[in-house]
Each structure stands twice: as C-alpha cells, then as structure tokens.
Design an enzyme around this catalytic site. Structure first.
Site, PDB file in Angstrom:
ATOM      1  N   LYS A   1       0.857  -1.192   0.000  1.00 16.89           N
ATOM      2  CA  LYS A   1       0.000   0.000   0.000  1.00 16.89           C
ATOM      3  C   LYS A   1       0.888   1.235   0.000  1.00 16.89           C
ATOM      4  O   LYS A   1       1.625   1.489   0.951  1.00 16.89           O
ATOM      5  CB  LYS A   1      -0.922  -0.004   1.211  1.00 16.89           C
ATOM      6  N   LYS A  43      -2.166  -1.657  -3.719  1.00 15.26           N
ATOM      7  CA  LYS A  43      -2.972  -0.441  -3.733  1.00 15.26           C
ATOM      8  C   LYS A  43      -2.053   0.772  -3.843  1.00 15.26           C
ATOM      9  O   LYS A  43      -1.121   0.881  -3.052  1.00 15.26           O
ATOM     10  CB  LYS A  43      -3.804  -0.356  -2.449  1.00 15.26           C
TER      11      LYS A  43
END
Length: 343
Positions: A216, A269
């Site tokens: 992320k 992400k």
C-alpha cells in the site's frame, strides 16, 4: 518476400474473442460500500460520482443493488457516530461495520469483506495509536488543524506500530464475530497480518481468510476516498507507514512478510500506477492477488468524461482489463456496478 505471419488474421469478428488472452467477469470484482452511522438518508459523495454513503438502515438495500448487477462480493467501510484518540468504535460490538455486517449477512448472499483500519475512527485520522511526539503536535493544533503544512508534521514516526497491532486484532475479531467472510487489514503496520491471524485463530475463526493490503503506497490517488470515509489525517501525512511510490523491490519484502504471517490474499494499492508491482507480486507468489482500483483513478476518468475528453465506460473497462492482464485475480473497484452488467 511474402509475409507469412499476419496477426491481423486473428483480429476479425468471430475469432477475436476466441483468442482473447484476458477476460473480465463480475465474479472478479469487489464493490466498496460506505455505511454511515451519522446519516439518516443517503448522502452523495461529490468527488466520486454515482457513489453514496448510506445510513445503517439502507445497508442491506445498498448491497442488494450491488448483487443485482452480478457482482458477488462487497467490502464494507464504516463512518462511526463518534471518534476518539484510539479509534475505539472500530472494535465496538455495536459499531457501524459490525451492525452492518450482521444485517447484510443475515439478509443477503453477498460475500462480505471488511476493511480493518483505524483512520476512520480516530480523531486525528491516522491509522493507529499516535507516538508521544505526534500526539503533542496534534494537541497543539487544537481546533484549527492544518494538514497541509503544520510545523513538525514530517518529523519522527507518527504511529506506534506494536500498540496499534493489538487494536487491529481486536477490530478483526469483532468483524468475524459479526459474520464477516473475510477481513482486510489496511493500516500498513508491521506484523498486522500475523497479529490478526493469531487473534482470529485464538477466537475460533481459524477458517476466516485474511486479505492483506500487502503493498500500500502513500499515494496522491486516495483523496476522494478520504472524503467518502471521513478519514483524512488532521495533521501531517502517512508516509512514515505507507510505502514510498519510488520503491518497487520493497514491495516484494512487504508481500513476503505477509505471506510468512499467514495472509490468504495479497493486495496492491493503488492499481493503475503500480501495474509493474501487481505483475511482480503475481510472478513471485502463488497466492491470489488483488488490486485496488482506487477512488482517484475512478474520479479522474469521470472528470475527463464530464469534459467530453473520453468515454468513461470504455476507459474503465480498458483500465480493469489492464489490471487483470498485469496479474490481478480480484479487483476492488468503484466501477464494479457500472461494468458488471456489460461484461
């Protein structure tokens, strides 16, 4: 010399679909759902056209709308009725996500995934317990925070890693008790998957899978989501615990640690700016790979469509194809409902 190889032969109608290398199916998609404990009616999210926060009373109806398009899985995000320094409503048995999950699982056949983080639940908007120096900066801001440039915002670590792990584990167990089918820790705390896996096992939820936000990045593409979930940090930023966008090799370290700790699915992400990383994770690990087509990726296509610069449906379909082609098995996307009926 006569050309014997002509790729255009296989691009004609009839054969084009037969030789297509990548396909999308509604079962590949996960639709985000925002449930707001402070709302009495649906509230449009201005920066994410077509999406709304829904009150708890509308949670089941909202999920039924998703299921009607052919999408089978949802991820539930919650906006609590109150916040505090530690985000205690995140693990409350009567919290907004817990109550929404109970209703959704009782009344629908949706596969329900829950986001496990604290940023929507803390007054300061960070993904865990503040360090002492960060707490002092936050308290000094008083009622007039300045997240773009408060003094000292970039100094030191913002979140206490190990103290945060206990709270993430408690949150995951509370989601499991409410009936979640999968939990997805997104705080980027070192050791979060192991802490959650151990807590779930100890609580009797050894069969409940964990989808790790393994990779992320600290990204500029999250802006609309922070409006949707009311989770923007009140000071500083998250670069001390989310990944540097410049780093590719580090992603393999992060994903590998989550594999060792018991992750069942690995997520990257955002998706589109990091397709190289999606491909790396797919090549390196045998677990299912998810990618989060985030709010900024969604909003920018809608903005261009409003200007008449591109067709949002065509661009969205091409975007999701590229994510799937890079190696994602699952795609969490705000386009899920729009595209599913057309796939």
């Amino acid at each position: 010399m006569e050309q014997t190889r002509r790729p255009r032969r296989l691009r004609r109608d009839g054969v084009r679909g037969l030789v297509s290398e990548t396909s999308l199916d509604p079962s590949d998609l996960i639709a985000p759902v925002f449930v707001d404990a402070t709302a009495e009616e649906r509230v449009a999210i201005e920066s994410m056209p077509g999406h709304e926060r829904v009150p708890l009373s509308e949670a089941v109806a909202r999920v039924e709308e998703v299921l009607a398009t052919g999408v089978e899985a949802v991820m539930v995000f919650g906006i609590p009725e109150s916040k505090d320094e530690r985000g205690s409503r995140a693990w409350a048995s009567d919290g907004v996500v817990q109550e929404a999950v109970r209703r959704i699982t009782a009344e629908t056949d949706a596969y329900v995934i829950t986001d496990v983080c604290l940023c929507e639940y803390t007054e300061h908007g960070h993904c865990g317990v503040l360090t002492s120096d960060a707490r002092e900066r936050w308290e000094a801001l008083g009622s007039d925070p300045s997240p773009e440039g408060d003094a000292g915002a970039g100094e030191g670590l913002t979140v206490q890693n190990d103290e945060t792990l206990e709270l993430l584990a408690r949150t995951a167990v509370s989601h499991a008790e409410a009936g979640a089918d999968m939990v997805a820790p997104s705080a980027m705390a070192d050791g979060q998957v192991g802490a959650i896996r151990g807590a779930l096992d100890d609580a009797g939820y050894g069969d409940l899978p964990v989808m790790a936000y393994a990779v992320k990045y600290e990204s500029a593409f999250y802006g609309p989501f922070r409006d949707a979930a009311d989770g923007a940090p009140s000071f500083g930023d998250r670069r001390h615990y989310q990944m540097d966008p410049a780093n590719r090799r580090e992603a393999m370290t992060e994903a590998g640690l989550d594999v060792e700790e018991g992750a069942d699915v690995l997520m990257v992400k955002p998706a589109l700016p990091y397709l190289d990383v999606v491909a790396d994770v797919r090549r390196e690990f045998d677990l299912p790979v998810a990618a989060y087509n985030v709010s900024g990726e969604y909003a920018m296509l809608h903005a261009a469509d409003e200007k008449g610069w591109l067709d949002v449906e065509a661009a969205a379909h091409e975007s999701l194809l590229s994510i799937k082609r890079a190696g994602a098995d699952l795609i969490l996307t705000y386009f899920a409902e729009d595209l599913a009926p057309r796939l």
